[in-house]
Design a protein around this motif. Sequence first.
Motif, mmCIF file in Angstrom:
data_model
loop_
_atom_site.group_PDB
_atom_site.id
_atom_site.type_symbol
_atom_site.label_atom_id
_atom_site.label_comp_id
_atom_site.label_asym_id
_atom_site.label_seq_id
_atom_site.Cartn_x
_atom_site.Cartn_y
_atom_site.Cartn_z
ATOM 1 N N LEU A 74 0.846 -1.206 0.000
ATOM 2 C CA LEU A 74 0.000 0.000 0.000
ATOM 3 C C LEU A 74 0.878 1.251 0.000
ATOM 4 C CD1 LEU A 74 -2.729 1.392 0.178
ATOM 5 C CD2 LEU A 74 -2.651 1.141 2.669
ATOM 6 N N GLU A 75 1.953 1.235 0.770
ATOM 7 C CA GLU A 75 2.841 2.401 0.819
ATOM 8 C C GLU A 75 3.416 2.687 -0.562
ATOM 9 O OE1 GLU A 75 6.567 4.084 3.538
ATOM 10 O OE2 GLU A 75 6.055 1.939 3.553
ATOM 11 N N ARG A 76 3.822 1.589 -1.268
ATOM 12 C CA ARG A 76 4.383 1.772 -2.616
ATOM 13 C C ARG A 76 3.328 2.330 -3.568
ATOM 14 N NH1 ARG A 76 5.962 -2.234 -6.792
ATOM 15 N NH2 ARG A 76 5.055 -3.839 -5.440
ATOM 16 N N MET A 77 2.081 1.850 -3.437
ATOM 17 C CA MET A 77 1.004 2.337 -4.296
ATOM 18 C C MET A 77 0.720 3.821 -4.024
ATOM 19 S SD MET A 77 -2.833 0.828 -4.699
ATOM 20 C CE MET A 77 -4.058 1.617 -5.743
ATOM 21 N N MET A 78 0.715 4.208 -2.743
ATOM 22 C CA MET A 78 0.471 5.621 -2.411
ATOM 23 C C MET A 78 1.565 6.526 -2.958
ATOM 24 S SD MET A 78 -1.074 5.680 1.464
ATOM 25 C CE MET A 78 -2.731 5.129 1.839
ATOM 26 N N GLU A 79 2.805 6.081 -2.915
ATOM 27 C CA GLU A 79 3.915 6.888 -3.440
ATOM 28 C C GLU A 79 3.730 7.143 -4.927
ATOM 29 O OE1 GLU A 79 7.311 4.629 -2.354
ATOM 30 O OE2 GLU A 79 7.472 5.512 -0.342
ATOM 31 N N VAL A 80 3.271 6.102 -5.659
ATOM 32 C CA VAL A 80 3.016 6.276 -7.095
ATOM 33 C C VAL A 80 1.876 7.269 -7.303
ATOM 34 C CG1 VAL A 80 2.310 5.129 -9.223
ATOM 35 C CG2 VAL A 80 3.888 3.988 -7.644
ATOM 36 N N MET A 81 0.803 7.136 -6.485
ATOM 37 C CA MET A 81 -0.338 8.053 -6.611
ATOM 38 C C MET A 81 0.077 9.491 -6.312
ATOM 39 S SD MET A 81 -3.270 5.662 -4.806
ATOM 40 C CE MET A 81 -4.613 6.827 -5.017
ATOM 41 N N ILE A 82 0.939 9.702 -5.316
ATOM 42 C CA ILE A 82 1.411 11.058 -4.976
ATOM 43 C C ILE A 82 2.223 11.631 -6.122
ATOM 44 C CG2 ILE A 82 2.941 12.353 -3.437
ATOM 45 C CD1 ILE A 82 2.072 10.397 -1.202
ATOM 46 N N SER A 83 3.035 10.770 -6.763
ATOM 47 C CA SER A 83 3.891 11.249 -7.870
ATOM 48 C C SER A 83 3.071 11.739 -9.042
ATOM 49 C CB SER A 83 4.849 10.144 -8.301
ATOM 50 O OG SER A 83 4.130 9.067 -8.894
ATOM 51 N N LYS A 84 1.819 11.278 -9.143
ATOM 52 C CA LYS A 84 0.979 11.699 -10.269
ATOM 53 C C LYS A 84 0.391 13.097 -10.058
ATOM 54 C CE LYS A 84 -0.334 7.053 -11.734
ATOM 55 N NZ LYS A 84 0.329 7.183 -13.052
ATOM 56 N N LYS A 85 0.605 13.681 -8.844
ATOM 57 C CA LYS A 85 0.199 15.065 -8.545
ATOM 58 C C LYS A 85 -1.280 15.314 -8.803
ATOM 59 C CE LYS A 85 4.795 16.984 -9.345
ATOM 60 N NZ LYS A 85 5.617 17.963 -10.090
ATOM 61 N N GLN A 86 -2.098 14.473 -8.179
ATOM 62 C CA GLN A 86 -3.538 14.678 -8.253
ATOM 63 C C GLN A 86 -3.950 15.838 -7.341
ATOM 64 O OE1 GLN A 86 -5.950 11.085 -7.947
ATOM 65 N NE2 GLN A 86 -4.082 9.837 -8.061
ATOM 66 N N TYR A 87 -5.184 16.283 -7.505
ATOM 67 C CA TYR A 87 -5.731 17.326 -6.628
ATOM 68 C C TYR A 87 -5.738 16.792 -5.200
ATOM 69 C CZ TYR A 87 -8.957 20.803 -4.745
ATOM 70 O OH TYR A 87 -9.533 21.782 -3.998
ATOM 71 N N PRO A 88 -5.166 17.517 -4.231
ATOM 72 C CA PRO A 88 -4.992 16.967 -2.877
ATOM 73 C C PRO A 88 -6.282 16.437 -2.259
ATOM 74 C CG PRO A 88 -3.773 18.999 -3.109
ATOM 75 C CD PRO A 88 -4.576 18.843 -4.355
ATOM 76 N N GLU A 89 -7.389 17.164 -2.406
ATOM 77 C CA GLU A 89 -8.637 16.731 -1.786
ATOM 78 C C GLU A 89 -9.065 15.360 -2.319
ATOM 79 O OE1 GLU A 89 -11.685 17.174 0.960
ATOM 80 O OE2 GLU A 89 -9.944 18.494 0.639
ATOM 81 N N GLN A 90 -8.964 15.159 -3.639
ATOM 82 C CA GLN A 90 -9.331 13.877 -4.229
ATOM 83 C C GLN A 90 -8.350 12.781 -3.837
ATOM 84 O OE1 GLN A 90 -12.155 13.095 -6.031
ATOM 85 N NE2 GLN A 90 -11.367 11.039 -5.662
ATOM 86 N N LEU A 91 -7.068 13.127 -3.783
ATOM 87 C CA LEU A 91 -6.037 12.163 -3.382
ATOM 88 C C LEU A 91 -6.265 11.673 -1.963
ATOM 89 C CD1 LEU A 91 -3.333 10.783 -4.194
ATOM 90 C CD2 LEU A 91 -2.168 12.784 -3.226
ATOM 91 N N PHE A 92 -6.571 12.632 -1.057
ATOM 92 C CA PHE A 92 -6.778 12.256 0.344
ATOM 93 C C PHE A 92 -8.019 11.379 0.502
ATOM 94 C CE2 PHE A 92 -4.491 16.410 1.703
ATOM 95 C CZ PHE A 92 -3.272 15.808 1.459
ATOM 96 N N ARG A 93 -9.031 11.631 -0.279
ATOM 97 C CA ARG A 93 -10.226 10.787 -0.223
ATOM 98 C C ARG A 93 -9.889 9.360 -0.656
ATOM 99 N NH1 ARG A 93 -15.476 14.198 -2.461
ATOM 100 N NH2 ARG A 93 -15.435 15.856 -0.870
#
Length: 528
Positions: free
Chosen positions: A441-460
């Motif tokens: 899960l940590e590795r998946m989140m790091e990839v998702m963060i690297s994609k620079k999504q809108y923070p509110e949507q990312l946190f959801r």
Amino acid sequence: MSVKNTFLGNQPKSIGMAGKPITMSKLRQIIRMLHQGRSQKSIHLSTRVSINTIKAYRRKLKKSGKPIDYFLSQDELSLSKFFSSGDPAYKDIRYEQMKELLPSLSQELGKKGVTKGLLWQEYIEGHPDGYKYSQFCFHLRRYMRQKHPNLPLDHLPADKLYIDYAGATLPYIDAETGEVINCQVFVACLPYSDYCFAMAVPSQTTDDFIFALKCCLEHLGGVPKALVPDNLKAAVVQTNRYEPKINRVLEDFANHYGTVVVPARPRKPQDKALVENQVKLIYQRAYARMRNQQYFSLQELNNALISYIGKHNQTRMQKRDYCRTEQFVSKEKPLLSPLPDQPFEIKYYRNYTVAQNGHVLMGIDQRHYSVPFEYIGQKAQLIYTDTIVNIFVQSKLVATHRRNKTSGYTTNKDHLCSQHQHYRSRSTDNYLKKASMCPELERMMEVMISKKQYPEQLFRSFDGLLNLMRSYPKEHFETAIRMAIEAEQYNYTFVQNVLRNKTYINSSPPPQTPLPQHENTRGKSYYN
């Protein structure tokens, strides 16, 4: 030590038998000479009093039946009553007529627009043979003085500061627009030394009044025991002869400087006669000299005004061998209380209700300030200055914030409930820390963060993934995450579908069957 500023009427110093005044000391000389048996002519030559007057005195003494030395032992008031034949003016029939009118005349004179000239015209219409204007005014003025006598006021050094505004304004010209701006003139004086302070301010509002008063005390270098303002709106909210309601800001100012506020009685100018007199002197010694000058800023105007007031304070006073500045510096300034260490800031008071979001909206800045969530829906009082906002609920201080004069929100996270605190504390680092117990899960989140999504949507999405981790067995969740990474589906929905549809059961790759051997098989050498 004290000085007297107003005086009562003087006692009679002279008396005459035929209308010509004779001093009491000369009268005693005449009585003593008569007692010595001197002739009327010799007394006349010594005192220059007419022989007829001396004869009249002798007749009056004999008629009394008392020895002459008895009168030498009497005080001046007793001699005045005995020898005075009375003022013939008060035996005139015209005075008897006017005497009945005096109470109503004095009452009418107090009405707006009524003058002595108008009253005399009405009086003479009803009494054609009555007094002329000068005698009419004399008797009316004398009656009013007897009805409203003055009391001598004793002023102590450093005791009071009288405060008022001058009636006339002072102008300056705006250098940018050319507009003529009329300024109010704040005036204050210490009654003991009659030391004066004056400065021009834009208006008579509370802010400008407090600023001028603050400058005045700083100029004096100390604080008197009491402030005596006129009944200005900036100083007195509600006038009352006995208990006036003081402006809350002025009360705070007085408490900060360690003094008290004692407003003058309404419609009683004699309570502050000295500052009224100072205004007249400022008109003569400052306004008159500034009338032909042009000033292009409030600062220039005040520099000129303060210069003229300084000269006024250094002008030798009439019937005194000192000036106001000398008296103030030597006798009064050392007795003033010291100024406080911290400057005074005006406090403003507003009442609001704590909103459902746990904030109070301060309307003047359109700024929301947080309070502890347990006070939601309750009444709150804001007491704010130019820099600080204090919030009270039921007289208890529940929150303090730095004032921000821009619209928006100022929130202390400790004021929020646990859910809101979690919401406010969200960050990528916090989510990665929570996901560290599952490396996939940590590795998946790091990839998702690297994609620079809108923070509110990312946190959801992170909240959803963490919720799935808590809801499913660890091995199943880890398998679903690996499948999402292999499929490059870095989102919550894919992982949820894998777990919900149990796709992870068939997640092992199908066995690979070897290709059959036949002669059409090309080897690697073919491609070289």
